[in-house]
Design a protein around this motif. Structure first.
Motif, short mmCIF file in Angstrom:
data_model
loop_
_atom_site.label_atom_id
_atom_site.label_comp_id
_atom_site.label_asym_id
_atom_site.label_seq_id
_atom_site.Cartn_x
_atom_site.Cartn_y
_atom_site.Cartn_z
N LEU A 8 0.91 -1.25 0.20
CA LEU A 8 0.10 0.05 0.04
C LEU A 8 0.75 1.25 -0.01
O LEU A 8 0.44 2.08 -0.64
N HIS A 9 1.87 1.19 0.69
CA HIS A 9 3.09 2.36 0.65
C HIS A 9 3.49 2.48 -0.56
O HIS A 9 3.70 3.58 -1.17
N ASP A 10 3.70 1.26 -1.34
CA ASP A 10 4.49 1.68 -2.71
C ASP A 10 3.26 1.94 -3.67
O ASP A 10 3.71 2.90 -4.55
N PHE A 11 1.98 1.74 -3.59
CA PHE A 11 1.02 2.15 -4.27
C PHE A 11 1.03 3.71 -4.12
O PHE A 11 1.14 4.42 -5.16
N PHE A 12 0.83 4.32 -2.79
CA PHE A 12 0.58 5.55 -2.76
C PHE A 12 1.86 6.38 -2.97
O PHE A 12 1.67 7.35 -3.54
N GLY A 13 2.80 5.74 -2.73
CA GLY A 13 4.03 6.57 -2.78
C GLY A 13 4.48 6.65 -4.28
O GLY A 13 4.88 7.69 -4.61
N ALA A 14 4.20 5.59 -4.90
CA ALA A 14 4.48 5.76 -6.50
C ALA A 14 3.36 6.26 -7.35
O ALA A 14 3.70 6.98 -8.16
N TYR A 15 2.20 6.50 -7.06
CA TYR A 15 1.27 6.80 -7.88
C TYR A 15 0.44 8.16 -7.18
O TYR A 15 0.14 9.13 -8.03
N LEU A 35 -4.32 0.27 -12.11
CA LEU A 35 -4.90 -0.93 -12.53
C LEU A 35 -4.53 -1.43 -13.93
O LEU A 35 -4.53 -2.64 -13.81
N SER A 36 -4.40 -0.46 -14.86
CA SER A 36 -3.77 -1.08 -16.06
C SER A 36 -2.31 -1.52 -16.03
O SER A 36 -1.97 -2.44 -16.84
N GLU A 37 -1.38 -1.17 -14.94
CA GLU A 37 -0.06 -1.51 -15.14
C GLU A 37 0.19 -2.50 -14.05
O GLU A 37 1.26 -3.09 -14.19
N SER A 38 -0.78 -2.90 -13.37
CA SER A 38 -0.53 -4.10 -12.24
C SER A 38 -0.94 -5.47 -12.58
O SER A 38 -2.12 -5.32 -13.12
N ASP A 39 -0.23 -6.42 -12.00
CA ASP A 39 -0.89 -7.73 -12.22
C ASP A 39 -1.89 -8.09 -11.08
O ASP A 39 -1.70 -7.29 -10.24
N GLU A 40 -2.40 -9.19 -11.19
CA GLU A 40 -3.45 -9.52 -10.22
C GLU A 40 -2.95 -9.68 -9.12
O GLU A 40 -3.51 -9.45 -7.79
N ALA A 92 -11.01 0.63 -2.89
CA ALA A 92 -11.02 -0.84 -2.68
C ALA A 92 -12.01 -1.42 -3.69
O ALA A 92 -11.91 -2.45 -4.38
N ARG A 93 -13.17 -0.68 -4.01
CA ARG A 93 -14.06 -1.06 -5.19
C ARG A 93 -13.44 -1.21 -6.38
O ARG A 93 -13.87 -2.17 -7.40
N LYS A 94 -12.80 -0.33 -6.77
CA LYS A 94 -11.95 -0.28 -8.04
C LYS A 94 -11.24 -1.37 -8.21
O LYS A 94 -11.07 -2.20 -9.60
N LEU A 95 -10.28 -1.66 -7.18
CA LEU A 95 -9.61 -3.07 -7.17
C LEU A 95 -10.40 -4.01 -7.22
O LEU A 95 -10.04 -5.02 -7.97
N GLN A 96 -11.37 -4.25 -6.29
CA GLN A 96 -12.12 -5.51 -6.69
C GLN A 96 -12.75 -5.68 -7.73
O GLN A 96 -12.87 -6.77 -8.40
N GLU A 97 -13.37 -4.50 -8.58
CA GLU A 97 -13.99 -4.75 -9.82
C GLU A 97 -12.92 -5.14 -10.85
O GLU A 97 -13.39 -5.81 -11.74
N ARG A 98 -11.87 -4.58 -10.91
CA ARG A 98 -10.51 -5.27 -11.63
C ARG A 98 -10.28 -6.38 -11.43
O ARG A 98 -10.27 -7.29 -12.29
N LEU A 99 -10.23 -7.00 -10.24
CA LEU A 99 -10.04 -8.41 -10.12
C LEU A 99 -11.11 -9.39 -10.36
O LEU A 99 -10.84 -10.31 -10.98
#
Length: 103
Positions: A8-15, A35-40, A92-99
């Motif tokens: 989560l730190h990597d996500f917020f820190g990088a994006y 979401l477009s750049e990350s794997d499941e 969280a909803r956006k992540l779950q929808e993508r998954l």
């Protein structure tokens, strides 16, 4: 790096770094880029850590400080969202929808 939520730190820190507005116009564009750049696998870990953070039910001001100082998030969500929890639940909803769509 945050020991409790390293992905989560990597996500917020990088994006959501200090210059995120140079690369994107909205926070949702940032999330969509992730979401477009990350794997499941990474999406699932970030979602799990995000849910764990939400479950801590931090008070609003404590959450703001934690997001900035511990997770390196430079998005001022309080200018757009009712609360930090509402914004985190949105992510969280956006992540779950993508998954759910990547079966």
């Amino acid at each position: 790096m945050n020991k409790n939520f390293p992905e989560l730190h990597d996500f917020f820190g990088a994006y959501f770094h200090q210059d995120w507005t140079v690369e994107h116009e909205t926070a949702d564009q940032v999330i969509d880029g992730y979401l477009s750049e990350s794997d499941e696998h990474h999406l699932q870990i970030v979602l799990t850590e995000l849910c764990m953070l939400i479950a801590q039910k931090k008070e609003e001001l404590a959450l703001r400080e934690y997001m900035l100082k511990e997770l390196s998030c430079y998005y001022c969500y309080w200018n757009t969202w009712e609360s930090g929890d509402s914004w985190l639940l949105h992510i969280a909803r956006k992540l779950q929808e993508r998954l759910d769509g990547s079966d």
